[in-house]
Motif scaffolding. Structure first.
Motif, PDB file in Angstrom:
ATOM      1  N   PRO A   2       0.977  -1.081  -0.213  1.00 38.82           N
ATOM      2  CA  PRO A   2      -0.122  -0.254  -0.257  1.00 38.82           C
ATOM      3  C   PRO A   2       0.857   1.139  -0.137  1.00 38.82           C
ATOM      4  O   PRO A   2       1.394   1.338   0.230  1.00 38.82           O
ATOM      5  CB  PRO A   2      -0.722   0.264   1.554  1.00 38.82           C
ATOM      6  CG  PRO A   2       0.309  -1.252   1.811  1.00 38.82           C
ATOM      7  CD  PRO A   2       0.014  -2.056   1.167  1.00 38.82           C
ATOM      8  N   GLU A   3       0.218   2.552  -0.212  1.00 35.61           N
ATOM      9  CA  GLU A   3       1.257   3.402  -0.846  1.00 35.61           C
ATOM     10  C   GLU A   3       0.854   4.139   0.611  1.00 35.61           C
ATOM     11  O   GLU A   3      -0.277   3.977   1.337  1.00 35.61           O
ATOM     12  CB  GLU A   3       0.862   4.581  -1.650  1.00 35.61           C
ATOM     13  CG  GLU A   3       0.160   3.894  -3.589  1.00 35.61           C
ATOM     14  CD  GLU A   3       1.863   3.875  -3.484  1.00 35.61           C
ATOM     15  OE1 GLU A   3       2.543   5.258  -3.525  1.00 35.61           O
ATOM     16  OE2 GLU A   3       1.963   3.156  -4.720  1.00 35.61           O
ATOM     17  N   ASP A   6      -1.728   7.069   1.077  1.00 36.97           N
ATOM     18  CA  ASP A   6      -2.904   6.286   1.373  1.00 36.97           C
ATOM     19  C   ASP A   6      -2.628   5.731   3.294  1.00 36.97           C
ATOM     20  O   ASP A   6      -4.324   6.243   3.318  1.00 36.97           O
ATOM     21  CB  ASP A   6      -2.953   4.884   1.435  1.00 36.97           C
ATOM     22  CG  ASP A   6      -3.016   5.538  -0.593  1.00 36.97           C
ATOM     23  OD1 ASP A   6      -3.655   6.161  -1.229  1.00 36.97           O
ATOM     24  OD2 ASP A   6      -3.435   4.504  -1.956  1.00 36.97           O
ATOM     25  N   ILE A   7      -2.101   5.411   3.478  1.00 38.57           N
ATOM     26  CA  ILE A   7      -2.013   5.100   4.884  1.00 38.57           C
ATOM     27  C   ILE A   7      -2.111   5.716   5.699  1.00 38.57           C
ATOM     28  O   ILE A   7      -2.750   6.345   7.104  1.00 38.57           O
ATOM     29  CB  ILE A   7      -0.935   4.385   5.365  1.00 38.57           C
ATOM     30  CG1 ILE A   7      -0.782   2.499   4.446  1.00 38.57           C
ATOM     31  CG2 ILE A   7      -0.877   3.687   6.828  1.00 38.57           C
ATOM     32  CD1 ILE A   7      -0.074   1.949   4.537  1.00 38.57           C
ATOM     33  N   VAL A 215      -7.000  -0.129   2.168  1.00 36.48           N
ATOM     34  CA  VAL A 215      -5.320  -0.525   2.752  1.00 36.48           C
ATOM     35  C   VAL A 215      -5.229  -1.148   4.435  1.00 36.48           C
ATOM     36  O   VAL A 215      -5.897  -0.846   5.005  1.00 36.48           O
ATOM     37  CB  VAL A 215      -3.989   0.476   2.799  1.00 36.48           C
ATOM     38  CG1 VAL A 215      -3.778   0.412   1.168  1.00 36.48           C
ATOM     39  CG2 VAL A 215      -4.292   1.825   3.526  1.00 36.48           C
ATOM     40  N   LEU A 216      -4.904  -2.476   4.371  1.00 32.87           N
ATOM     41  CA  LEU A 216      -4.439  -3.151   5.929  1.00 32.87           C
ATOM     42  C   LEU A 216      -5.695  -3.450   6.507  1.00 32.87           C
ATOM     43  O   LEU A 216      -6.022  -3.328   7.570  1.00 32.87           O
ATOM     44  CB  LEU A 216      -3.586  -2.270   6.788  1.00 32.87           C
ATOM     45  CG  LEU A 216      -2.561  -2.182   5.936  1.00 32.87           C
ATOM     46  CD1 LEU A 216      -1.383  -0.670   7.051  1.00 32.87           C
ATOM     47  CD2 LEU A 216      -1.620  -3.280   6.171  1.00 32.87           C
ATOM     48  N   ASN A 222     -11.018  -3.616   9.472  1.00 34.94           N
ATOM     49  CA  ASN A 222      -9.668  -2.353   8.683  1.00 34.94           C
ATOM     50  C   ASN A 222      -8.542  -2.077  10.190  1.00 34.94           C
ATOM     51  O   ASN A 222      -9.139  -1.539  11.188  1.00 34.94           O
ATOM     52  CB  ASN A 222     -10.012  -0.828   8.506  1.00 34.94           C
ATOM     53  CG  ASN A 222      -9.066  -0.061   8.101  1.00 34.94           C
ATOM     54  OD1 ASN A 222      -8.581   0.694   8.241  1.00 34.94           O
ATOM     55  ND2 ASN A 222      -8.200  -0.582   6.808  1.00 34.94           N
TER      56      ASN A 222
END
Length: 274
Positions: A2-3, A6-7, A215-216, A222
């Motif tokens: 993931p970017e 983004d995180i 992401v994640l 999440n």
């Protein structure tokens, strides 16, 4: 992978959401999904999470957050001898059975359907808080084993679909049968454990391989949200508690009842208007 950007964006947005949820939880004296699910729904929407999975992700993530908080609360209440362990033993199979059925429904119900379920139950809770009276009772004591098993199954089923720890529903059940509210609250902490642990596993299973998740995420949970929300809510909740102590109990009941009705309206409009 993931970017990082983004995180970071997700983390900042969830920290803000956790602050709001913690403040509201402290003011209204209720943790878990009754506050977290609508907050998650808004934040995940702002982050562009697919409409088809946004409500499922909100419910599943809320259940994951409830696991450690309910375990901690239950241990504390049990140490004080406040928990009705006899009732909880009756719930030991009943509540997870309701959670299991809810997980099967959770895997197949649409996002709109899940929002309608939350809205309908939120309306009932809100109306009960606004118009309910202390002298409302169905009986002088809790029903027998069959009645308790049925109640536990229903509480587990409905709470899982709402992403809540069962406190609102179990408190209502116990107080309607003459049990003191403090015992109901203490016992509900144990109910939260019986709901959240199998509930989060069901949410992971139901959402395994689903598309459009941030992401994640593992299924409909999440982990960025879980990791951020727990410490943020715990740190902000005391401020809400201080605000709550300046208000009368009846004012809190009315405020939370109105809050639940507003949430119900928000979800209903999201289904009808899109």
């Amino acid at each position: 992978m993931p970017e990082i950007a983004d995180i970071a964006i997700l983390a900042v947005a969830l920290a803000a959401a956790g602050a709001v949820a913690g403040l509201l939880a402290g003011i209204f004296g209720i943790g878990g999904g009754a506050v977290l699910v609508p907050v998650f729904f808004q934040v995940f929407g702002l982050l562009g999470v697919d409409e088809a999975v946004r409500m499922h992700l909100s419910v599943g993530t809320s259940l994951a957050v409830i696991v450690p908080t309910s375990l901690r609360s239950f241990a504390s209440h049990r140490a004080r001898g406040a928990v009705d362990m006899d009732l909880l033993r009756t719930y030991l199979i009943a509540v997870p059975a309701g959670v299991l059925i809810a997980a099967l429904v959770f895997a197949s119900i649409s996002s709109a359907g899940l929002r309608i379920v939350f809205a309908a139950l939120a309306v009932l809770v809100g109306l009960k808080l606004i118009f309910g009276r202390k002298d409302w009772q169905i009986g002088a004591d809790l029903p027998g084993v069959a009645g308790r098993f049925t109640a536990g199954s229903v509480i587990g089923f409905l709470s899982t679909l709402m992403g809540i720890g069962g406190g609102v529903l179990n408190n209502t059940f116990m107080t309607l049968y003459g049990r003191p509210i403090h015992q109901a609250v203490a016992t509900s902490a144990g109910v939260g454990v019986l709901i959240s642990v199998p509930g989060v596993l069901g949410a992971i299973w139901a959402g395994w391989g689903a598309g459009g998740l941030p992401v994640l995420s593992t299924g409909y949970v999440n982990w960025i949200a879980v990791a951020i929300i727990i410490p943020v809510t715990l740190s902000v909740a005391p401020l809400g508690v201080r605000i709550a102590h300046r208000l009368e109990k009846r004012q809190l009941e009315l405020a939370f009842g109105v809050f639940m009705l507003v949430v119900a309206l928000r979800f209903a409009l999201s289904v009808w208007v899109g």
